[in-house]
Motif scaffolding. Structure first.
Motif, PDB file in Angstrom:
ATOM      1  N   ILE A  26     -30.428  31.897  -1.656  1.00 23.54           N
ATOM      2  CA  ILE A  26     -29.855  32.380  -0.400  1.00 23.54           C
ATOM      3  C   ILE A  26     -30.942  32.904   0.538  1.00 23.54           C
ATOM      4  O   ILE A  26     -30.862  32.696   1.745  1.00 23.54           O
ATOM      5  CB  ILE A  26     -28.781  33.469  -0.663  1.00 23.54           C
ATOM      6  CG1 ILE A  26     -27.664  32.915  -1.560  1.00 23.54           C
ATOM      7  CG2 ILE A  26     -28.219  34.006   0.644  1.00 23.54           C
ATOM      8  CD1 ILE A  26     -26.942  31.689  -1.023  1.00 23.54           C
ATOM      9  N   THR A  32     -32.126  26.895   0.558  1.00 27.64           N
ATOM     10  CA  THR A  32     -30.826  26.961   1.234  1.00 27.64           C
ATOM     11  C   THR A  32     -30.541  25.698   2.051  1.00 27.64           C
ATOM     12  O   THR A  32     -29.388  25.268   2.141  1.00 27.64           O
ATOM     13  CB  THR A  32     -30.736  28.204   2.145  1.00 27.64           C
ATOM     14  OG1 THR A  32     -31.373  29.310   1.517  1.00 27.64           O
ATOM     15  CG2 THR A  32     -29.290  28.568   2.434  1.00 27.64           C
ATOM     16  N   LYS A  73     -27.654  42.333  -3.594  1.00 30.04           N
ATOM     17  CA  LYS A  73     -26.864  42.300  -2.370  1.00 30.04           C
ATOM     18  C   LYS A  73     -27.719  41.948  -1.160  1.00 30.04           C
ATOM     19  O   LYS A  73     -28.869  42.333  -1.065  1.00 30.04           O
ATOM     20  CB  LYS A  73     -26.233  43.683  -2.159  1.00 30.04           C
ATOM     21  CG  LYS A  73     -25.377  43.786  -0.912  1.00 30.04           C
ATOM     22  CD  LYS A  73     -24.536  45.057  -0.871  1.00 30.04           C
ATOM     23  CE  LYS A  73     -25.318  46.314  -0.724  1.00 30.04           C
ATOM     24  NZ  LYS A  73     -24.503  47.490  -0.442  1.00 30.04           N
ATOM     25  N   TRP A  87     -23.291  39.425   0.843  1.00 27.92           N
ATOM     26  CA  TRP A  87     -23.456  38.591  -0.347  1.00 27.92           C
ATOM     27  C   TRP A  87     -23.630  39.536  -1.527  1.00 27.92           C
ATOM     28  O   TRP A  87     -24.485  40.423  -1.474  1.00 27.92           O
ATOM     29  CB  TRP A  87     -24.704  37.735  -0.238  1.00 27.92           C
ATOM     30  CG  TRP A  87     -24.770  36.810   0.935  1.00 27.92           C
ATOM     31  CD1 TRP A  87     -25.201  37.101   2.187  1.00 27.92           C
ATOM     32  CD2 TRP A  87     -24.400  35.438   0.954  1.00 27.92           C
ATOM     33  NE1 TRP A  87     -25.121  35.991   2.982  1.00 27.92           N
ATOM     34  CE2 TRP A  87     -24.637  34.959   2.253  1.00 27.92           C
ATOM     35  CE3 TRP A  87     -23.893  34.567  -0.013  1.00 27.92           C
ATOM     36  CZ2 TRP A  87     -24.383  33.638   2.607  1.00 27.92           C
ATOM     37  CZ3 TRP A  87     -23.652  33.251   0.344  1.00 27.92           C
ATOM     38  CH2 TRP A  87     -23.894  32.802   1.639  1.00 27.92           C
ATOM     39  N   THR A  88     -22.865  39.344  -2.595  1.00 26.86           N
ATOM     40  CA  THR A  88     -22.986  40.179  -3.784  1.00 26.86           C
ATOM     41  C   THR A  88     -23.262  39.276  -4.984  1.00 26.86           C
ATOM     42  O   THR A  88     -22.546  38.297  -5.213  1.00 26.86           O
ATOM     43  CB  THR A  88     -21.690  40.984  -4.020  1.00 26.86           C
ATOM     44  OG1 THR A  88     -21.382  41.701  -2.827  1.00 26.86           O
ATOM     45  CG2 THR A  88     -21.855  41.956  -5.167  1.00 26.86           C
ATOM     46  N   PHE A  89     -24.298  39.620  -5.730  1.00 28.79           N
ATOM     47  CA  PHE A  89     -24.753  38.842  -6.879  1.00 28.79           C
ATOM     48  C   PHE A  89     -24.489  39.664  -8.144  1.00 28.79           C
ATOM     49  O   PHE A  89     -25.008  40.773  -8.275  1.00 28.79           O
ATOM     50  CB  PHE A  89     -26.258  38.551  -6.766  1.00 28.79           C
ATOM     51  CG  PHE A  89     -26.631  37.841  -5.500  1.00 28.79           C
ATOM     52  CD1 PHE A  89     -26.864  36.476  -5.490  1.00 28.79           C
ATOM     53  CD2 PHE A  89     -26.759  38.540  -4.293  1.00 28.79           C
ATOM     54  CE1 PHE A  89     -27.209  35.823  -4.304  1.00 28.79           C
ATOM     55  CE2 PHE A  89     -27.106  37.891  -3.112  1.00 28.79           C
ATOM     56  CZ  PHE A  89     -27.329  36.529  -3.126  1.00 28.79           C
ATOM     57  N   LEU A  99     -21.487  34.761  -7.629  1.00 23.66           N
ATOM     58  CA  LEU A  99     -21.881  34.988  -6.242  1.00 23.66           C
ATOM     59  C   LEU A  99     -20.621  35.104  -5.398  1.00 23.66           C
ATOM     60  O   LEU A  99     -19.781  34.207  -5.402  1.00 23.66           O
ATOM     61  CB  LEU A  99     -22.760  33.841  -5.730  1.00 23.66           C
ATOM     62  CG  LEU A  99     -23.180  33.894  -4.258  1.00 23.66           C
ATOM     63  CD1 LEU A  99     -23.863  35.211  -3.901  1.00 23.66           C
ATOM     64  CD2 LEU A  99     -24.086  32.709  -3.937  1.00 23.66           C
ATOM     65  N   GLU A 100     -20.506  36.244  -4.719  1.00 23.48           N
ATOM     66  CA  GLU A 100     -19.363  36.476  -3.844  1.00 23.48           C
ATOM     67  C   GLU A 100     -19.871  36.732  -2.435  1.00 23.48           C
ATOM     68  O   GLU A 100     -20.911  37.369  -2.243  1.00 23.48           O
ATOM     69  CB  GLU A 100     -18.567  37.684  -4.331  1.00 23.48           C
ATOM     70  CG  GLU A 100     -17.309  37.926  -3.521  1.00 23.48           C
ATOM     71  CD  GLU A 100     -16.468  39.058  -4.091  1.00 23.48           C
ATOM     72  OE1 GLU A 100     -15.251  39.022  -3.893  1.00 23.48           O
ATOM     73  OE2 GLU A 100     -17.023  39.967  -4.718  1.00 23.48           O
ATOM     74  N   VAL A 101     -19.133  36.230  -1.451  1.00 28.48           N
ATOM     75  CA  VAL A 101     -19.478  36.468  -0.054  1.00 28.48           C
ATOM     76  C   VAL A 101     -18.230  36.961   0.670  1.00 28.48           C
ATOM     77  O   VAL A 101     -17.131  36.470   0.442  1.00 28.48           O
ATOM     78  CB  VAL A 101     -20.077  35.196   0.608  1.00 28.48           C
ATOM     79  CG1 VAL A 101     -19.122  34.044   0.598  1.00 28.48           C
ATOM     80  CG2 VAL A 101     -20.567  35.471   2.008  1.00 28.48           C
ATOM     81  N   ASN A 103     -17.013  38.128   4.674  1.00 27.62           N
ATOM     82  CA  ASN A 103     -17.335  38.082   6.097  1.00 27.62           C
ATOM     83  C   ASN A 103     -16.223  38.825   6.832  1.00 27.62           C
ATOM     84  O   ASN A 103     -15.049  38.548   6.642  1.00 27.62           O
ATOM     85  CB  ASN A 103     -17.411  36.619   6.536  1.00 27.62           C
ATOM     86  CG  ASN A 103     -17.909  36.397   7.955  1.00 27.62           C
ATOM     87  OD1 ASN A 103     -17.747  35.324   8.484  1.00 27.62           O
ATOM     88  ND2 ASN A 103     -18.519  37.374   8.588  1.00 27.62           N
ATOM     89  N   PHE A 124     -17.459  29.226   3.813  1.00 28.16           N
ATOM     90  CA  PHE A 124     -18.226  29.835   2.725  1.00 28.16           C
ATOM     91  C   PHE A 124     -17.854  29.235   1.371  1.00 28.16           C
ATOM     92  O   PHE A 124     -18.700  29.164   0.479  1.00 28.16           O
ATOM     93  CB  PHE A 124     -18.089  31.358   2.731  1.00 28.16           C
ATOM     94  CG  PHE A 124     -19.005  32.012   3.716  1.00 28.16           C
ATOM     95  CD1 PHE A 124     -20.388  31.921   3.591  1.00 28.16           C
ATOM     96  CD2 PHE A 124     -18.497  32.720   4.790  1.00 28.16           C
ATOM     97  CE1 PHE A 124     -21.243  32.516   4.506  1.00 28.16           C
ATOM     98  CE2 PHE A 124     -19.348  33.326   5.720  1.00 28.16           C
ATOM     99  CZ  PHE A 124     -20.728  33.217   5.570  1.00 28.16           C
ATOM    100  N   LEU A 128     -20.716  27.818  -1.133  1.00 27.87           N
ATOM    101  CA  LEU A 128     -20.849  28.195  -2.539  1.00 27.87           C
ATOM    102  C   LEU A 128     -20.733  26.978  -3.460  1.00 27.87           C
ATOM    103  O   LEU A 128     -21.460  26.876  -4.454  1.00 27.87           O
ATOM    104  CB  LEU A 128     -19.810  29.253  -2.909  1.00 27.87           C
ATOM    105  CG  LEU A 128     -19.978  30.605  -2.218  1.00 27.87           C
ATOM    106  CD1 LEU A 128     -18.889  31.565  -2.669  1.00 27.87           C
ATOM    107  CD2 LEU A 128     -21.354  31.202  -2.447  1.00 27.87           C
TER     108      LEU A 128
END
Length: 155
Positions: A26, A32, A73, A87-89, A99-101, A103, A124, A128
């Motif tokens: 990311i 990316t 993050k 973004w949370t890893f 992986l969560e996103v 917005n 998104f 992903l």
């Protein structure tokens, strides 16, 4: 339409790669660009502003990175008017990453905010899925470029 709560776009994906690899995918545009945008003015770093481009659509956006916690993050603002993307890893057993996103902060009427959140969730989700294919299998699926082919109306 008056909204009681502001809509939030959310997408998540289990990626069978180590946390550091997914995080790097990311922040490093050399990776990316294999699954999302076509060009970037640089790597994501806290306090830095970069420009992302999707040249197949003739579109670009400014990305301002407000926070990075390595391998945990990324918080950024993008678009016009700007929205926030988090973004949370999450490390999972066996060198697997979730992986969560999210917005949020959409502008406009309630209907416009909901429409933006729905579109962002779909976008998104493709990002992903593309990241998963690239990181797990080395496949470039072209999901973003194929989402809006020429000759197909958006309405």
């Amino acid at each position: 339409m008056e909204l009681k709560e502001s809509p939030i776009a959310e997408a998540g994906m289990l990626i069978r790669r180590p946390l550091a690899d997914v995080f790097e995918a990311i922040v490093d545009p050399a990776i990316t660009t294999k699954f999302w945008f076509t060009h970037s003015s640089g790597r994501l770093d806290e306090g830095k502003t970069v420009q992302w481009e999707w040249r197949m659509y003739g579109v670009s956006t400014k990305v301002e990175v407000s926070e990075i916690v390595p391998n945990e993050k990324i918080v950024m603002q993008w678009s016009d008017p700007p929205t926030t993307v988090v973004w949370t890893f999450t490390k999972m057993p066996g060198d697997i990453t979730f992986l969560e996103v999210r917005n949020f902060g959409f502008a406009g009427s309630g209907d416009e905010q909901v429409k933006q959140a729905v579109e962002s969730t779909g976008g998104f989700s493709l990002v992903l899925a593309g990241a998963k294919a690239w990181l797990e299998q080395g496949l470039t699926l072209g999901l973003i470029g194929d989402r809006h082919p020429k000759g197909i109306s958006a309405e």
